[in-house]
Design a protein around this motif. Structure first.
Motif, short mmCIF file in Angstrom:
data_model
loop_
_atom_site.label_atom_id
_atom_site.label_comp_id
_atom_site.label_asym_id
_atom_site.label_seq_id
_atom_site.Cartn_x
_atom_site.Cartn_y
_atom_site.Cartn_z
N ASN A 51 14.53 20.26 12.20
CA ASN A 51 15.16 21.53 11.86
C ASN A 51 14.13 22.63 11.66
OD1 ASN A 51 17.53 23.20 11.07
ND2 ASN A 51 16.45 23.23 9.11
N TRP A 52 13.06 22.35 10.86
CA TRP A 52 12.08 23.42 10.65
C TRP A 52 11.25 23.66 11.92
CZ3 TRP A 52 7.14 22.26 11.59
CH2 TRP A 52 6.58 21.06 11.16
N GLN A 55 13.45 25.91 13.90
CA GLN A 55 13.47 27.22 13.23
C GLN A 55 12.21 28.00 13.56
OE1 GLN A 55 13.44 27.06 8.92
NE2 GLN A 55 14.64 28.94 8.77
N ALA A 58 12.31 29.09 17.25
CA ALA A 58 13.26 30.18 17.46
C ALA A 58 12.70 31.51 16.97
CB ALA A 58 14.58 29.87 16.76
N LYS A 59 11.89 31.47 15.93
CA LYS A 59 11.39 32.70 15.32
C LYS A 59 10.13 33.23 15.98
CE LYS A 59 10.45 34.77 10.79
NZ LYS A 59 10.46 34.56 9.32
N GLN A 104 22.49 25.34 16.11
CA GLN A 104 22.32 26.18 14.92
C GLN A 104 21.30 27.28 15.16
OE1 GLN A 104 21.11 23.95 11.44
NE2 GLN A 104 20.33 25.77 10.40
N HIS A 105 20.24 26.97 15.92
CA HIS A 105 19.18 27.94 16.18
C HIS A 105 19.31 28.59 17.55
CE1 HIS A 105 17.15 26.82 12.48
NE2 HIS A 105 17.24 25.55 12.83
#
Length: 326
Positions: A51-52, A55, A58-59, A104-105
Protein backbone atom coordinates in the motif's frame (compact mmCIF):
# COMPACT_ATOMS: atom_id res chain seq x y z
CA UNK A 1 10.59 11.70 11.31
CA UNK A 2 7.73 11.53 8.82
CA UNK A 3 8.33 15.12 7.73
CA UNK A 4 12.01 14.41 7.17
CA UNK A 5 11.17 11.40 5.00
CA UNK A 6 8.64 13.40 2.98
CA UNK A 7 11.14 16.22 2.48
CA UNK A 8 13.74 13.71 1.29
CA UNK A 9 11.26 12.14 -1.10
CA UNK A 10 10.37 15.52 -2.59
CA UNK A 11 14.02 16.38 -3.11
CA UNK A 12 14.74 13.04 -4.72
CA UNK A 13 11.67 13.36 -6.94
CA UNK A 14 12.94 16.70 -8.15
CA UNK A 15 16.33 15.18 -8.89
CA UNK A 16 14.86 12.28 -10.85
CA UNK A 17 12.61 14.68 -12.74
CA UNK A 18 15.72 16.42 -13.98
CA UNK A 19 16.88 13.15 -15.49
CA UNK A 20 13.85 12.97 -17.79
CA UNK A 21 15.89 13.45 -20.95
CA UNK A 22 17.24 9.93 -20.48
CA UNK A 23 13.76 8.55 -21.22
CA UNK A 24 14.06 5.49 -19.01
CA UNK A 25 11.25 3.26 -17.86
CA UNK A 26 11.04 1.30 -14.62
CA UNK A 27 9.23 -2.04 -14.89
CA UNK A 28 8.65 -3.39 -11.39
CA UNK A 29 8.07 -7.09 -10.79
CA UNK A 30 5.99 -8.56 -7.99
CA UNK A 31 4.67 -12.05 -7.38
CA UNK A 32 2.48 -11.90 -4.29
CA UNK A 33 0.85 -9.41 -1.91
CA UNK A 34 0.43 -11.29 1.36
CA UNK A 35 -2.12 -10.63 4.09
CA UNK A 36 0.75 -10.19 6.54
CA UNK A 37 4.50 -10.90 6.70
CA UNK A 38 5.28 -14.60 6.22
CA UNK A 39 8.42 -16.20 7.61
CA UNK A 40 8.39 -18.68 4.71
CA UNK A 41 8.25 -15.92 2.09
CA UNK A 42 10.53 -13.12 3.34
CA UNK A 43 10.95 -11.71 -0.15
CA UNK A 44 7.25 -11.05 -0.71
CA UNK A 45 5.47 -7.83 0.26
CA UNK A 46 2.36 -7.75 2.42
CA UNK A 47 -0.66 -5.47 2.09
CA UNK A 48 0.79 -2.81 4.39
CA UNK A 49 4.07 -2.53 2.47
CA UNK A 50 2.43 -2.76 -0.94
CA UNK A 51 0.00 0.00 0.00
CA UNK A 52 2.69 2.55 0.90
CA UNK A 53 4.73 1.50 -2.15
CA UNK A 54 1.76 2.20 -4.42
CA UNK A 55 1.01 5.43 -2.56
CA UNK A 56 4.58 6.57 -3.14
CA UNK A 57 4.50 5.61 -6.82
CA UNK A 58 1.17 7.39 -7.34
CA UNK A 59 2.49 10.57 -5.74
CA UNK A 60 6.04 10.83 -7.08
CA UNK A 61 6.11 8.77 -10.29
CA UNK A 62 4.16 8.45 -13.53
CA UNK A 63 2.64 4.97 -13.48
CA UNK A 64 1.56 3.86 -16.96
CA UNK A 65 -0.03 0.78 -18.50
CA UNK A 66 2.69 -1.27 -20.18
CA UNK A 67 1.26 -0.73 -23.67
CA UNK A 68 1.09 3.04 -23.22
CA UNK A 69 4.59 3.22 -21.77
CA UNK A 70 6.15 1.30 -24.66
CA UNK A 71 4.28 3.40 -27.23
CA UNK A 72 5.42 6.62 -25.57
CA UNK A 73 8.98 5.32 -25.34
CA UNK A 74 8.99 4.58 -29.05
CA UNK A 75 7.69 8.06 -29.86
CA UNK A 76 10.08 9.83 -27.47
CA UNK A 77 7.09 10.94 -25.42
CA UNK A 78 7.86 9.01 -22.23
CA UNK A 79 7.39 11.20 -19.15
CA UNK A 80 10.06 11.41 -16.49
CA UNK A 81 9.85 8.87 -13.66
CA UNK A 82 7.79 6.51 -15.81
CA UNK A 83 6.89 3.22 -14.11
CA UNK A 84 5.04 0.03 -15.04
CA UNK A 85 3.87 -2.48 -12.44
CA UNK A 86 3.86 -6.20 -13.24
CA UNK A 87 2.96 -9.43 -11.44
CA UNK A 88 4.03 -12.95 -12.38
CA UNK A 89 2.34 -16.36 -12.05
CA UNK A 90 -1.29 -15.70 -11.10
CA UNK A 91 -1.56 -15.91 -7.33
CA UNK A 92 -5.00 -15.43 -5.78
CA UNK A 93 -3.75 -12.64 -3.53
CA UNK A 94 -3.13 -10.60 -6.69
CA UNK A 95 -6.91 -10.44 -6.93
CA UNK A 96 -7.76 -10.30 -3.22
CA UNK A 97 -5.02 -7.92 -2.03
CA UNK A 98 -3.16 -6.24 -4.88
CA UNK A 99 -6.18 -5.26 -6.98
CA UNK A 100 -8.02 -3.26 -4.27
CA UNK A 101 -4.84 -1.35 -3.43
CA UNK A 102 -4.10 -0.61 -7.08
CA UNK A 103 -7.65 0.65 -7.57
CA UNK A 104 -7.44 2.73 -4.39
CA UNK A 105 -4.48 4.61 -5.86
CA UNK A 106 -5.88 4.66 -9.41
CA UNK A 107 -3.03 2.53 -10.76
CA UNK A 108 -2.89 -0.22 -13.35
CA UNK A 109 -0.67 -3.28 -13.64
CA UNK A 110 0.05 -6.18 -15.98
CA UNK A 111 -0.48 -9.71 -14.63
CA UNK A 112 1.38 -12.55 -16.36
CA UNK A 113 -0.51 -15.81 -15.87
CA UNK A 114 0.66 -19.43 -15.93
CA UNK A 115 -2.68 -20.97 -16.93
CA UNK A 116 -1.90 -24.51 -15.83
CA UNK A 117 -2.19 -23.55 -12.17
CA UNK A 118 -5.51 -21.70 -12.25
CA UNK A 119 -8.47 -23.21 -10.39
CA UNK A 120 -6.71 -25.03 -7.57
CA UNK A 121 -3.30 -25.77 -9.02
CA UNK A 122 -0.04 -25.30 -7.13
CA UNK A 123 3.40 -24.44 -8.46
CA UNK A 124 6.18 -26.85 -7.55
CA UNK A 125 8.13 -24.30 -5.48
CA UNK A 126 5.00 -23.59 -3.43
CA UNK A 127 4.74 -27.31 -2.70
CA UNK A 128 8.24 -27.16 -1.23
CA UNK A 129 7.48 -24.04 0.80
CA UNK A 130 4.17 -25.27 2.17
CA UNK A 131 5.59 -28.69 3.02
CA UNK A 132 8.32 -27.09 5.12
CA UNK A 133 5.97 -24.58 6.76
CA UNK A 134 4.19 -27.12 8.96
CA UNK A 135 6.82 -29.86 9.00
CA UNK A 136 6.83 -31.02 12.65
CA UNK A 137 10.26 -32.66 12.91
CA UNK A 138 13.57 -30.94 13.69
CA UNK A 139 15.30 -32.47 10.67
CA UNK A 140 14.24 -33.30 7.12
CA UNK A 141 16.15 -36.15 5.52
CA UNK A 142 16.14 -36.00 1.73
CA UNK A 143 19.17 -38.22 1.21
CA UNK A 144 16.92 -40.73 -0.61
CA UNK A 145 16.73 -38.27 -3.49
CA UNK A 146 20.32 -37.05 -3.11
CA UNK A 147 19.35 -33.68 -1.64
CA UNK A 148 20.92 -34.12 1.80
CA UNK A 149 19.63 -33.31 5.27
CA UNK A 150 18.15 -30.07 6.58
CA UNK A 151 17.68 -28.72 10.09
CA UNK A 152 14.06 -27.60 10.48
CA UNK A 153 13.71 -26.86 14.19
CA UNK A 154 12.91 -23.14 13.86
CA UNK A 155 10.95 -20.95 11.47
CA UNK A 156 14.16 -19.46 10.12
CA UNK A 157 15.65 -22.92 9.50
CA UNK A 158 12.49 -24.06 7.69
CA UNK A 159 12.58 -21.00 5.42
CA UNK A 160 16.29 -21.51 4.75
CA UNK A 161 15.79 -25.20 4.00
CA UNK A 162 13.00 -24.46 1.53
CA UNK A 163 15.13 -21.84 -0.21
CA UNK A 164 18.10 -24.22 -0.53
CA UNK A 165 15.97 -27.08 -1.85
CA UNK A 166 14.29 -24.83 -4.43
CA UNK A 167 17.66 -23.58 -5.68
CA UNK A 168 18.98 -27.15 -5.95
CA UNK A 169 16.16 -28.50 -8.08
CA UNK A 170 14.99 -25.39 -9.94
CA UNK A 171 16.96 -26.08 -13.13
CA UNK A 172 16.69 -29.87 -13.16
CA UNK A 173 14.95 -31.74 -15.94
CA UNK A 174 11.21 -31.00 -15.42
CA UNK A 175 10.33 -34.68 -14.95
CA UNK A 176 13.05 -35.19 -12.33
CA UNK A 177 12.10 -31.95 -10.58
CA UNK A 178 8.48 -33.10 -10.44
CA UNK A 179 9.60 -36.47 -9.06
CA UNK A 180 11.61 -34.78 -6.30
CA UNK A 181 8.76 -32.39 -5.52
CA UNK A 182 6.25 -35.24 -5.24
CA UNK A 183 8.57 -37.06 -2.86
CA UNK A 184 9.01 -33.99 -0.66
CA UNK A 185 5.23 -33.50 -0.63
CA UNK A 186 4.86 -36.87 1.10
CA UNK A 187 6.20 -35.20 4.25
CA UNK A 188 3.20 -32.81 4.33
CA UNK A 189 -0.10 -33.60 6.02
CA UNK A 190 -2.15 -31.12 3.98
CA UNK A 191 -1.18 -28.79 1.13
CA UNK A 192 -3.21 -25.71 0.09
CA UNK A 193 -5.23 -25.70 -3.11
CA UNK A 194 -6.24 -22.02 -3.07
CA UNK A 195 -2.95 -20.25 -3.75
CA UNK A 196 -3.71 -19.41 -7.38
CA UNK A 197 -6.56 -17.47 -9.00
CA UNK A 198 -9.69 -19.03 -10.38
CA UNK A 199 -10.98 -18.32 -13.88
CA UNK A 200 -13.67 -16.10 -12.38
CA UNK A 201 -11.13 -14.03 -10.43
CA UNK A 202 -8.94 -13.62 -13.50
CA UNK A 203 -11.91 -12.45 -15.56
CA UNK A 204 -12.80 -9.89 -12.88
CA UNK A 205 -9.17 -8.77 -12.70
CA UNK A 206 -9.20 -8.14 -16.44
CA UNK A 207 -12.59 -6.42 -16.32
CA UNK A 208 -11.24 -4.04 -13.68
CA UNK A 209 -8.87 -2.59 -16.29
CA UNK A 210 -5.76 -4.66 -15.65
CA UNK A 211 -3.68 -6.04 -18.53
CA UNK A 212 -3.30 -9.83 -18.64
CA UNK A 213 -0.18 -11.34 -20.18
CA UNK A 214 1.13 -14.79 -21.08
CA UNK A 215 3.51 -16.80 -18.89
CA UNK A 216 3.31 -20.34 -20.39
CA UNK A 217 1.09 -23.14 -19.10
CA UNK A 218 3.29 -24.85 -16.50
CA UNK A 219 6.09 -22.30 -15.96
CA UNK A 220 8.95 -24.45 -17.33
CA UNK A 221 12.59 -23.50 -17.56
CA UNK A 222 12.41 -22.84 -21.28
CA UNK A 223 16.16 -23.25 -21.76
CA UNK A 224 15.85 -26.84 -20.50
CA UNK A 225 12.74 -27.67 -22.52
CA UNK A 226 12.53 -29.09 -26.08
CA UNK A 227 11.51 -26.60 -28.75
CA UNK A 228 8.24 -28.36 -29.58
CA UNK A 229 7.20 -28.37 -25.93
CA UNK A 230 8.14 -24.71 -25.49
CA UNK A 231 6.05 -23.82 -28.54
CA UNK A 232 3.09 -25.73 -27.10
CA UNK A 233 3.51 -24.07 -23.69
CA UNK A 234 3.51 -20.62 -25.28
CA UNK A 235 0.72 -21.27 -27.78
CA UNK A 236 -1.64 -23.12 -25.43
CA UNK A 237 -1.18 -20.48 -22.74
CA UNK A 238 -2.00 -17.63 -25.11
CA UNK A 239 -4.99 -19.42 -26.61
CA UNK A 240 -6.40 -20.29 -23.18
CA UNK A 241 -6.14 -16.70 -21.96
CA UNK A 242 -7.59 -15.20 -25.13
CA UNK A 243 -10.51 -17.63 -25.05
CA UNK A 244 -11.22 -17.04 -21.36
CA UNK A 245 -10.93 -13.24 -21.53
CA UNK A 246 -12.12 -12.70 -25.11
CA UNK A 247 -9.26 -10.32 -25.82
CA UNK A 248 -5.85 -10.27 -27.49
CA UNK A 249 -2.96 -11.16 -25.17
CA UNK A 250 -0.22 -8.70 -26.09
CA UNK A 251 2.66 -9.24 -23.65
CA UNK A 252 4.67 -12.19 -22.36
CA UNK A 253 6.92 -12.83 -19.35
CA UNK A 254 9.61 -15.51 -19.54
CA UNK A 255 9.28 -17.98 -16.63
CA UNK A 256 12.06 -17.28 -14.11
CA UNK A 257 13.33 -14.94 -16.80
CA UNK A 258 17.13 -14.86 -16.71
CA UNK A 259 18.47 -14.67 -20.30
CA UNK A 260 20.76 -17.53 -21.22
CA UNK A 261 19.91 -19.39 -18.03
CA UNK A 262 16.11 -19.63 -18.08
CA UNK A 263 15.44 -18.92 -21.76
CA UNK A 264 17.61 -18.93 -24.87
CA UNK A 265 18.17 -16.32 -27.56
CA UNK A 266 16.52 -18.48 -30.20
CA UNK A 267 13.41 -18.82 -28.03
CA UNK A 268 12.85 -15.08 -28.18
CA UNK A 269 11.79 -15.58 -31.79
CA UNK A 270 9.06 -17.98 -30.65
CA UNK A 271 7.47 -15.15 -28.68
CA UNK A 272 7.44 -12.94 -31.76
CA UNK A 273 6.05 -15.81 -33.85
CA UNK A 274 3.11 -16.02 -31.44
CA UNK A 275 2.11 -12.43 -32.19
CA UNK A 276 3.21 -10.86 -28.93
CA UNK A 277 4.05 -7.17 -29.01
CA UNK A 278 6.75 -7.32 -26.32
CA UNK A 279 8.16 -9.56 -23.59
CA UNK A 280 9.75 -9.01 -20.19
CA UNK A 281 12.64 -10.81 -18.53
CA UNK A 282 13.96 -10.68 -14.97
CA UNK A 283 17.28 -9.21 -16.07
CA UNK A 284 17.82 -6.31 -13.65
CA UNK A 285 17.80 -2.90 -15.21
CA UNK A 286 15.64 -0.12 -16.59
CA UNK A 287 14.22 0.17 -20.09
CA UNK A 288 15.53 2.66 -22.62
CA UNK A 289 14.72 3.15 -26.29
CA UNK A 290 17.67 0.89 -27.12
CA UNK A 291 16.24 -2.04 -25.12
CA UNK A 292 15.11 -5.15 -26.96
CA UNK A 293 11.29 -5.08 -26.91
CA UNK A 294 11.27 -8.84 -26.46
CA UNK A 295 13.74 -8.90 -23.56
CA UNK A 296 12.74 -5.92 -21.45
CA UNK A 297 14.44 -5.70 -18.04
CA UNK A 298 12.59 -5.55 -14.72
CA UNK A 299 13.55 -5.40 -11.08
CA UNK A 300 12.04 -6.11 -7.66
CA UNK A 301 11.83 -3.22 -5.16
CA UNK A 302 12.49 -5.17 -1.96
CA UNK A 303 13.14 -2.31 0.49
CA UNK A 304 10.61 -2.12 3.34
CA UNK A 305 11.23 1.54 4.28
CA UNK A 306 9.86 4.33 2.02
CA UNK A 307 13.05 6.37 1.78
CA UNK A 308 15.17 3.31 0.98
CA UNK A 309 12.60 2.22 -1.57
CA UNK A 310 12.86 5.58 -3.29
CA UNK A 311 16.67 5.54 -3.15
CA UNK A 312 16.65 2.10 -4.76
CA UNK A 313 14.54 3.45 -7.60
CA UNK A 314 16.89 6.39 -8.02
CA UNK A 315 19.94 4.10 -8.01
CA UNK A 316 18.42 1.82 -10.64
CA UNK A 317 17.54 4.82 -12.80
CA UNK A 318 20.99 6.41 -12.72
CA UNK A 319 23.43 3.50 -12.45
CA UNK A 320 22.09 0.36 -14.08
CA UNK A 321 22.52 -0.40 -17.73
CA UNK A 322 20.59 -3.10 -19.56
CA UNK A 323 22.79 -5.29 -21.74
CA UNK A 324 20.06 -6.73 -23.96
CA UNK A 325 19.74 -4.05 -26.61
CA UNK A 326 18.27 -4.15 -30.08
Amino acid sequence: MQSIILYGLKQLATLVSGLGKKKKLFILIFHRVLDEPDFMRPGEVDKHVFNWQMQLLAKYFNVLPLADALEKLDKDQLPSRAVCITFDDGYADNYHNALPILKQHNLTATFFIATGYLNGGRMWNDTIIETLRDYPEEQLDLSKIQLGNYITATKEEKAQAASHIILKIKHLNPELRAEYTDYIATFAKVLPDNLMMTDEQLIKLHQSGMEIGGHTVTHPIMAKTPKEQVQQEIGDNKQALETLLNTAIRFFAYPNGKPGQDYLAEQVQLIQDNDYQAAVSTQWGVVSKNSDLFQLPRFTPWDNVPLKFFLRMLYMYIVTKHKLNK
